[in-house]
Write a protein that holds these residues in place. Structure first.
Motif, PDB file in Angstrom:
ATOM      1  N   VAL A  15       0.818  -1.214   0.000  1.00 37.51           N
ATOM      2  CA  VAL A  15       0.000   0.000   0.000  1.00 37.51           C
ATOM      3  C   VAL A  15       0.851   1.262   0.000  1.00 37.51           C
ATOM      4  O   VAL A  15       0.334   2.354  -0.207  1.00 37.51           O
ATOM      5  CB  VAL A  15      -0.940   0.033   1.222  1.00 37.51           C
ATOM      6  N   GLY A  24      -3.095  -2.559  -3.418  1.00 35.58           N
ATOM      7  CA  GLY A  24      -3.217  -1.155  -3.095  1.00 35.58           C
ATOM      8  C   GLY A  24      -3.373  -0.235  -4.279  1.00 35.58           C
ATOM      9  O   GLY A  24      -3.523   0.958  -4.092  1.00 35.58           O
ATOM     10  N   SER A  59     -13.430  -7.777   3.452  1.00 36.98           N
ATOM     11  CA  SER A  59     -12.430  -6.865   4.021  1.00 36.98           C
ATOM     12  C   SER A  59     -11.240  -7.626   4.586  1.00 36.98           C
ATOM     13  O   SER A  59     -11.358  -8.768   5.025  1.00 36.98           O
ATOM     14  CB  SER A  59     -13.053  -6.007   5.127  1.00 36.98           C
ATOM     15  N   TYR A 115      -3.713  -1.708   8.949  1.00 37.04           N
ATOM     16  CA  TYR A 115      -3.781  -1.568   7.495  1.00 37.04           C
ATOM     17  C   TYR A 115      -5.077  -2.217   7.022  1.00 37.04           C
ATOM     18  O   TYR A 115      -5.321  -3.394   7.268  1.00 37.04           O
ATOM     19  CB  TYR A 115      -2.569  -2.227   6.844  1.00 37.04           C
ATOM     20  N   LEU A 116      -5.889  -1.416   6.327  1.00 40.67           N
ATOM     21  CA  LEU A 116      -7.224  -1.875   5.952  1.00 40.67           C
ATOM     22  C   LEU A 116      -7.431  -1.851   4.450  1.00 40.67           C
ATOM     23  O   LEU A 116      -7.104  -0.880   3.775  1.00 40.67           O
ATOM     24  CB  LEU A 116      -8.282  -0.979   6.614  1.00 40.67           C
ATOM     25  N   ASN A 117      -7.993  -2.929   3.934  1.00 47.24           N
ATOM     26  CA  ASN A 117      -8.572  -2.950   2.596  1.00 47.24           C
ATOM     27  C   ASN A 117     -10.009  -3.432   2.762  1.00 47.24           C
ATOM     28  O   ASN A 117     -10.235  -4.581   3.127  1.00 47.24           O
ATOM     29  CB  ASN A 117      -7.814  -3.898   1.673  1.00 47.24           C
ATOM     30  N   THR A 139      -4.831   3.196   4.741  1.00 49.12           N
ATOM     31  CA  THR A 139      -5.392   2.598   3.530  1.00 49.12           C
ATOM     32  C   THR A 139      -4.542   3.053   2.352  1.00 49.12           C
ATOM     33  O   THR A 139      -3.556   3.785   2.516  1.00 49.12           O
ATOM     34  CB  THR A 139      -6.853   3.021   3.312  1.00 49.12           C
ATOM     35  N   GLN A 140      -4.939   2.663   1.151  1.00 44.55           N
ATOM     36  CA  GLN A 140      -4.161   3.043  -0.018  1.00 44.55           C
ATOM     37  C   GLN A 140      -4.221   4.534  -0.298  1.00 44.55           C
ATOM     38  O   GLN A 140      -3.357   5.074  -0.989  1.00 44.55           O
ATOM     39  CB  GLN A 140      -4.632   2.289  -1.256  1.00 44.55           C
ATOM     40  N   SER A 191     -12.706   1.585   2.217  1.00 41.39           N
ATOM     41  CA  SER A 191     -11.609   1.716   1.258  1.00 41.39           C
ATOM     42  C   SER A 191     -11.365   0.380   0.578  1.00 41.39           C
ATOM     43  O   SER A 191     -10.342  -0.266   0.794  1.00 41.39           O
ATOM     44  CB  SER A 191     -10.338   2.197   1.968  1.00 41.39           C
ATOM     45  N   TYR A 192     -12.324  -0.025  -0.258  1.00 40.67           N
ATOM     46  CA  TYR A 192     -12.138  -1.232  -1.060  1.00 40.67           C
ATOM     47  C   TYR A 192     -11.236  -0.890  -2.241  1.00 40.67           C
ATOM     48  O   TYR A 192     -11.405   0.145  -2.892  1.00 40.67           O
ATOM     49  CB  TYR A 192     -13.476  -1.761  -1.570  1.00 40.67           C
ATOM     50  N   SER A 204     -13.063   6.366  -1.694  1.00 40.53           N
ATOM     51  CA  SER A 204     -12.832   5.905  -0.328  1.00 40.53           C
ATOM     52  C   SER A 204     -13.333   6.991   0.609  1.00 40.53           C
ATOM     53  O   SER A 204     -13.421   8.165   0.221  1.00 40.53           O
ATOM     54  CB  SER A 204     -11.351   5.606  -0.078  1.00 40.53           C
TER      55      SER A 204
END
Length: 329
Positions: free
Chosen positions: A29, A70, A143, A159-161, A180-181, A196-197, A203
């Motif tokens: 990311v 990312g 997720s 760190y989230l996707n 996130t990215q 934040s997919y 996002s």
């Protein structure tokens, strides 16, 4: 020959542990050397002489939700070239190569001593997670959250996707940061939602209570402070962000299993439904490009009930459901 190219080539002769593959997800990311990474991986991709088999589609669809990808642009390349390679070959190319680079070249101190955990929520599910500091996270379908097994540093970095609602235990000496990215969201103790997919055009961060400080990766020198019932929405295509008042109950309706569509395009609806019902949707027409749908589903509607309502909203729409696949004509 660049370091990135050397590392990727070296991968083919080595095997790496699961912990290193997880650390890759965190590194990926990061926005450094994006152009060189994409170019190198694209060249290797193009040179692979591999034919897809009957399992390609299902394997790749599973891969989408396993990888912490990312960069949306690279995902689009994967979609265009899906017929060329199976997911089983894609996983090691992406994960191991970048994991190795991250561990050998990162300037972060003592990264090898940090043990990370990965929490993945399959499509069709919503799950709750308690973090090491007792903060609570509710994660939406499809997720991935990566976090240290112990928050030993000066900050609590995650760190989230995907999408998650965080209820953070206050610690004034150790800020809680969701990365996130597109952005870093920093808080001390509060309740907020981050969506934040990797395959989404937008996002967002929405605040229920407390205060959050947001720094966009393309504007590191600027910070955005949110107050309760405010949302920061970032458009990935234009790079423009806006802060607006929102109905927090509508934004967080997914926590109760509800589905709310707010002026959604057909493309956005498809991605949302794929995650919610764990299906694959095939759109065989571009005649729905101008459609914007607003609807609320609060009674636990099944997928056939959802499409029956959608067809009422778009009378000329035709569809067919076959098991885990949906075809829209």
């Amino acid at each position: 020959m660049s370091k990135i190219r050397q590392i990727i080539q070296e991968y083919f002769n080595n095997t790496y542990s699961e912990s290193i593959r997880k650390k890759f997800s965190i590194w990926l990311v990061d926005s450094k050397a994006t152009e060189e990474k994409d170019k190198t991986l694209q060249e290797i991709w193009d040179n692979l002489n591999i034919s897809a088999d009957t399992s390609t589609e299902s394997s790749y669809l599973q891969l989408q939700h396993r990888l912490f990808i990312g960069r949306k642009t690279y995902r689009r390349q994967l979609f265009r070239k899906i017929e060329k390679i199976t997911a089983v070959f894609l996983i090691p190319i992406l994960s191991v190569a970048f994991s190795y680079f991250y561990l050998k070249n990162s300037k972060l101190p003592a990264i090898e001593n940090i043990e990370y955990a990965e929490y993945f929520v399959p499509n069709g599910e919503i799950r709750t997670l308690t973090l090491p500091d007792s903060s609570k996270v509710l994660l939406n379908s499809g997720s991935v959250l990566i976090y240290p097994q112990k928050f030993d540093g000066k900050t609590r970095d995650l760190y989230l996707n995907g999408e998650a609602c965080f209820t953070v235990v206050r610690d004034e000496n150790k800020p809680f940061i969701v990365k996130t990215q597109d952005m870093h969201v920093e808080v001390l103790g509060t309740v907020f939602n981050v969506s934040s997919y990797a395959d989404s055009g937008n996002s967002s961060t929405t605040l229920e209570s407390g205060v959050v400080n947001i720094r966009l990766k393309n504007k590191q020198s600027e910070s955005i402070l949110l107050k309760p019932n405010e949302q920061m929405l970032y458009n990935r295509k234009s790079g423009v962000s806006e802060v607006k008042q929102v109905n927090i109950e509508t934004i967080l309706a997914w926590k109760e299993g509800h589905l709310v569509l707010q002026s959604m395009s057909m493309d956005e609806i498809i991605k949302t439904i794929e995650r919610r019902y764990d299906v694959t949707i095939f759109l065989n027409s571009n005649k729905y490009n101008k459609e914007k749908i607003t609807a609320k589903f609060i009674h636990g509607e099944k997928i056939n009930e959802f499409f029956a309502v959608l067809q009422q909203l778009i009378p000329y729409m035709k569809y067919k459901i076959e098991g885990k696949k949906v075809y829209i004509y």
